[in-house]
Design an enzyme around this catalytic site. Structure first.
Site, PDB file in Angstrom:
ATOM      1  N   LYS A  51       0.841  -1.205   0.000  1.00 38.90           N
ATOM      2  CA  LYS A  51       0.000   0.000   0.000  1.00 38.90           C
ATOM      3  C   LYS A  51       0.876   1.256   0.000  1.00 38.90           C
ATOM      4  O   LYS A  51       1.614   1.500   0.957  1.00 38.90           O
ATOM      5  CB  LYS A  51      -0.903   0.046   1.237  1.00 38.90           C
ATOM      6  CG  LYS A  51      -1.935   1.173   1.096  1.00 38.90           C
ATOM      7  CD  LYS A  51      -2.627   1.504   2.393  1.00 38.90           C
ATOM      8  CE  LYS A  51      -1.900   2.516   3.222  1.00 38.90           C
ATOM      9  NZ  LYS A  51      -1.765   3.832   2.599  1.00 38.90           N
ATOM     10  N   GLU A  74      10.405  15.165  15.614  1.00 37.78           N
ATOM     11  CA  GLU A  74      10.626  15.090  14.164  1.00 37.78           C
ATOM     12  C   GLU A  74       9.698  16.090  13.474  1.00 37.78           C
ATOM     13  O   GLU A  74       8.484  16.033  13.637  1.00 37.78           O
ATOM     14  CB  GLU A  74      10.327  13.677  13.656  1.00 37.78           C
ATOM     15  CG  GLU A  74      10.616  13.530  12.178  1.00 37.78           C
ATOM     16  CD  GLU A  74      10.265  12.147  11.628  1.00 37.78           C
ATOM     17  OE1 GLU A  74       9.162  11.651  11.933  1.00 37.78           O
ATOM     18  OE2 GLU A  74      11.091  11.581  10.896  1.00 37.78           O
ATOM     19  N   CYS A  88      13.446  10.648   6.602  1.00 38.78           N
ATOM     20  CA  CYS A  88      13.444  10.073   7.953  1.00 38.78           C
ATOM     21  C   CYS A  88      14.781  10.288   8.653  1.00 38.78           C
ATOM     22  O   CYS A  88      14.840  10.499   9.849  1.00 38.78           O
ATOM     23  CB  CYS A  88      13.123   8.590   7.881  1.00 38.78           C
ATOM     24  SG  CYS A  88      14.136   7.711   6.692  1.00 38.78           S
ATOM     25  N   GLU A 128      10.368   0.645  10.100  1.00 38.73           N
ATOM     26  CA  GLU A 128      11.315   1.726   9.756  1.00 38.73           C
ATOM     27  C   GLU A 128      10.593   3.026  10.070  1.00 38.73           C
ATOM     28  O   GLU A 128       9.696   3.429   9.327  1.00 38.73           O
ATOM     29  CB  GLU A 128      11.663   1.671   8.256  1.00 38.73           C
ATOM     30  CG  GLU A 128      12.314   0.380   7.795  1.00 38.73           C
ATOM     31  CD  GLU A 128      13.804   0.337   8.059  1.00 38.73           C
ATOM     32  OE1 GLU A 128      14.349   1.313   8.596  1.00 38.73           O
ATOM     33  OE2 GLU A 128      14.419  -0.689   7.731  1.00 38.73           O
TER      34      GLU A 128
HETATM   35  P1  NAD Z   1       2.452   7.720   8.463  1.00 36.82           P
HETATM   36  O1  NAD Z   1       2.848   6.811   9.556  1.00 36.82           O
HETATM   37  O2  NAD Z   1       1.387   8.693   8.713  1.00 36.82           O
HETATM   38  O3  NAD Z   1       1.964   6.854   7.205  1.00 36.82           O
HETATM   39  C1  NAD Z   1       2.782   5.864   6.634  1.00 36.82           C
HETATM   40  C2  NAD Z   1       1.899   4.871   5.922  1.00 36.82           C
HETATM   41  O4  NAD Z   1       1.107   4.205   6.894  1.00 36.82           O
HETATM   42  C3  NAD Z   1       0.937   5.478   4.925  1.00 36.82           C
HETATM   43  O5  NAD Z   1       0.831   4.623   3.821  1.00 36.82           O
HETATM   44  C4  NAD Z   1      -0.359   5.522   5.705  1.00 36.82           C
HETATM   45  O6  NAD Z   1      -1.520   5.496   4.892  1.00 36.82           O
HETATM   46  C5  NAD Z   1      -0.259   4.257   6.525  1.00 36.82           C
HETATM   47  N1  NAD Z   1      -1.055   4.237   7.757  1.00 36.82           N
HETATM   48  C6  NAD Z   1      -1.518   5.287   8.469  1.00 36.82           C
HETATM   49  N2  NAD Z   1      -2.184   4.838   9.556  1.00 36.82           N
HETATM   50  C7  NAD Z   1      -2.115   3.490   9.536  1.00 36.82           C
HETATM   51  C8  NAD Z   1      -2.587   2.455  10.397  1.00 36.82           C
HETATM   52  N3  NAD Z   1      -3.260   2.731  11.506  1.00 36.82           N
HETATM   53  N4  NAD Z   1      -2.312   1.173  10.075  1.00 36.82           N
HETATM   54  C9  NAD Z   1      -1.596   0.883   8.965  1.00 36.82           C
HETATM   55  N5  NAD Z   1      -1.142   1.809   8.104  1.00 36.82           N
HETATM   56  C10 NAD Z   1      -1.388   3.101   8.388  1.00 36.82           C
HETATM   57  O7  NAD Z   1       3.789   8.392   7.971  1.00 36.82           O
HETATM   58  P2  NAD Z   1       3.981   9.417   6.777  1.00 36.82           P
HETATM   59  O8  NAD Z   1       3.532  10.745   7.248  1.00 36.82           O
HETATM   60  O9  NAD Z   1       3.399   8.867   5.516  1.00 36.82           O
HETATM   61  O10 NAD Z   1       5.561   9.377   6.575  1.00 36.82           O
HETATM   62  C11 NAD Z   1       6.400  10.123   7.332  1.00 36.82           C
HETATM   63  C12 NAD Z   1       7.045   9.273   8.402  1.00 36.82           C
HETATM   64  O11 NAD Z   1       7.694   8.155   7.831  1.00 36.82           O
HETATM   65  C13 NAD Z   1       8.111  10.038   9.149  1.00 36.82           C
HETATM   66  O12 NAD Z   1       7.982   9.803  10.526  1.00 36.82           O
HETATM   67  C14 NAD Z   1       9.396   9.441   8.618  1.00 36.82           C
HETATM   68  O13 NAD Z   1      10.488   9.560   9.483  1.00 36.82           O
HETATM   69  C15 NAD Z   1       8.994   8.029   8.377  1.00 36.82           C
HETATM   70  N6  NAD Z   1       9.922   7.375   7.429  1.00 36.82           N
HETATM   71  C16 NAD Z   1      10.811   6.459   7.911  1.00 36.82           C
HETATM   72  C17 NAD Z   1      11.734   5.857   7.055  1.00 36.82           C
HETATM   73  C18 NAD Z   1      12.741   4.868   7.558  1.00 36.82           C
HETATM   74  O14 NAD Z   1      13.320   4.154   6.745  1.00 36.82           O
HETATM   75  N7  NAD Z   1      12.978   4.789   8.859  1.00 36.82           N
HETATM   76  C19 NAD Z   1      11.722   6.182   5.695  1.00 36.82           C
HETATM   77  C20 NAD Z   1      10.802   7.112   5.241  1.00 36.82           C
HETATM   78  C21 NAD Z   1       9.892   7.709   6.119  1.00 36.82           C
END
Ligand code: NAD
Length: 507
Positions: free
Chosen positions: A211, A417, A319, A285
């Site tokens: 997804k 963050e 991230c 991650e």
């Molecule tokens: P997010 O957690 O809001 O969403 C990430 C994904 O999870 C999206 O596809 C979203 O639709 C889905 N999601 C949301 N709620 C969910 C739930 N309850 N159950 C399952 N899936 C759900 O994060 P974001 O705003 O899309 O991305 C930013 C974050 O991602 C930042 O915190 C960043 O640091 C992190 N990130 C981490 C890495 C890494 O490798 N550590 C890489 C890229 C981004």
């Protein structure tokens, strides 16, 4: 709020005049560094609406619901994307389950050939994919063109090579696929994150339901097209679009054997709770608040580029962004002055312009999150440096890159963050103090160390609580190198030999 502006932005600065050298701010405003617009001309075809990629075909969502995906630089709708309901997720998991026996039994070198084909198609369609990524996500075209898409192809090439060598990754053990993998990714590197997830899973003989994030679905859907183009057996890759509820349906589906999640720490926490009472494997991650540490013996001009690359790359939507800068006290004023000069030359604006350095913020929601952090920084008494001179477009979501000085470790902008182009600058006196201040964070994803002394590099690096430590560089990614964090940045690794083990059972 205390704001320090630098001279070309029209307001007085309390800082001393920098030593005589080429004044970048004067040069850019005086015209010698003015760029003509260099717009990317390719416009890939975008359908009015998209379906879900289930069992090798695009199908309409069962509930008939779709949502708009917009261009954050213009606020215009690009397309309507399907919202997958739990019954759609169910169909995708069933397709992946049905495809699993034949796919995992395929001779490994045949599996590898499919990955090579996907990698080559990504390269052949690179320009189209780069433009699509930029239109849908707001990142500068030079980044999607030179970083996202080449790295996405590199991940498929790299894992194609592993497919028939898995026994070398798990010496003395017999590697077996985990099964059906549910993969959930964020919006900051959409195609790259999809490739990070899908390539190792497929190389190890698993099938997947992936997804993408709700604001950036288009390149994942192109990847689905590519899977069909290269003749990947039906059901091996399924791509379902939607928001958190769709993600949650994947996480909670009993037919899933492993969840691979990249996203925020709060959502990662919820997923960990949901998966804890099950037998599903899990890798997380998550977020970060990474430290970039500059010692007084560092090559300063190089370090300034590293600071810029560390925090302003991809609008700070990274991230592992080096969002906490620790500068040795003896060089603090020089670093601040040089950083101000360099930032004055950053070009913020149209992501489709090949000269743009900082593009649009990915969504209205993310812009409002960043703005609330800026308000907290101002309110809590840090000093904001607004040195960027670009004129911003009238529509779209924009945030000029900035940095704060006078930051205390207790300030919100030093702890949380932000995921935007905002840097918190702090100082230290000794290597021990640098280490303890850098480690004073619930996160442990990445760090940077800048010094000319090899012994200091190794001594500091080994004491940092960070999954990745860059030495005299920052934000360098390679599929051969494992990526992942400690503490609230999650667990598990992606990339390299370590990343394969998350997709294999060996007992
Ligand atoms: P997010 O957690 O809001 O969403 C990430 C994904 O999870 C999206 O596809 C979203 O639709 C889905 N999601 C949301 N709620 C969910 C739930 N309850 N159950 C399952 N899936 C759900 O994060 P974001 O705003 O899309 O991305 C930013 C974050 O991602 C930042 O915190 C960043 O640091 C992190 N990130 C981490 C890495 C890494 O490798 N550590 C890489 C890229 C981004």
């Amino acid at each position: 709020m205390t704001t320090v502006s630098h001279p070309q932005s029209g307001q007085p600065t309390p800082r001393s005049t920098p030593p005589a050298r080429l004044d970048l701010r004067a040069a850019t405003s005086g015209g010698i560094f003015e760029y003509a617009p260099a717009p990317e001309s390719v416009r890939p075809e975008i359908a009015e609406q998209y379906g879900l990629f289930i069992n090798g075909s695009f199908v309409d969502p069962a509930g008939g619901k779709r949502f708009a995906t917009i261009n954050p630089a213009t606020e215009q709708t690009l397309s309507m994307v399907a919202e997958a309901s739990p019954s759609d997720v169910d169909a995708a998991v069933k397709a992946a389950r049905d495809a699993l026996p034949a796919w995992s039994a395929l001779p490994a070198k045949e599996r590898g050939k499919y990955l090579y084909r996907i990698a080559r198609r990504l390269q052949e369609r690179a320009r189209e994919l780069a433009v699509l990524e930029t239109l849908d996500g707001g990142k500068p075209i030079k980044e999607s063109r030179d970083v996202d898409i080449p790295l996405a192809a590199a991940h498929f090439f790299y894992h194609a090579g592993w497919a028939d060598k898995l026994h070398y990754a798990t010496p003395g053990r017999t590697p077996r696929p985990v099964g059906v993998c549910g993969q959930i990714i964020p919006w900051n590197f959409p195609l790259l994150m999809a490739s990070w997830k899908i390539a190792p899973a497929l190389a190890c003989g698993n099938t997947v339901v992936l997804k993408p994030a709700e604001t950036t679905s288009l390149t994942a859907l192109r990847l689905a097209e590519i899977c069909a183009e290269v003749g990947l057996p039906r059901g091996v890759v399924n791509i379902v679009t939607g928001a958190g509820t769709t993600g949650s349906a994947i996480v909670n589906h009993p037919g899933i054997d492993k969840i691979a999640f990249t996203g925020s720490t709060p959502v990662g926490r919820k997923i960990a709770e949901a998966v804890a009472p099950t037998n599903k494997k899990l890798t997380l991650e998550l977020g970060g608040k990474s430290a970039n540490i500059i010692f007084e013996d560092a090559s300063l001009d190089q370090a300034i580029e590293g600071i810029i690359e560390g925090i302003y790359f991809n609008q700070g939507h990274v991230c592992c962004a080096g969002s906490r800068l620790f500068v040795q006290e003896s060089i603090l004023d020089r670093v601040i002055s040089k950083l101000g000069d360099r930032m004055a030359s950053l070009r913020v604006g149209d992501p489709m312009d090949k000269n743009t350095d900082v593009g649009a913020i990915n969504s209205k929601e993310q812009l409002s999150t960043i703005n609330s952090f800026l308000e907290a920084g101002d309110r809590e008494g840090a000093v904001r440096h607004d040195v960027c001179r670009s004129d911003l477009p009238a529509s779209g979501y924009w945030c000029k890159p900035c940095f704060y000085t006078g930051v205390q470790p207790s300030h919100t902008i030093a702890r949380e963050e932000i995921f935007g182009p905002v840097l918190a600058v702090m100082s230290f006196r000794t290597p021990d103090e640098a280490i303890s201040r850098a480690n004073n964070s619930p996160y442990g994803l990445a760090a940077g160390v800048w010094t000319d002394k090899g012994s200091k590099i190794f001594d500091v690096a080994k004491h940092l609580d960070a999954g990745i430590v860059w030495l005299n560089t920052y934000n360098k990614f390679d599929p051969t190198s494992p990526f992942g964090g400690f503490k609230e940045s999650g667990f598990g690794r992606e990339g390299g030999r370590h990343g394969l083990t998350a997709y294999l059972n060996t007992d």
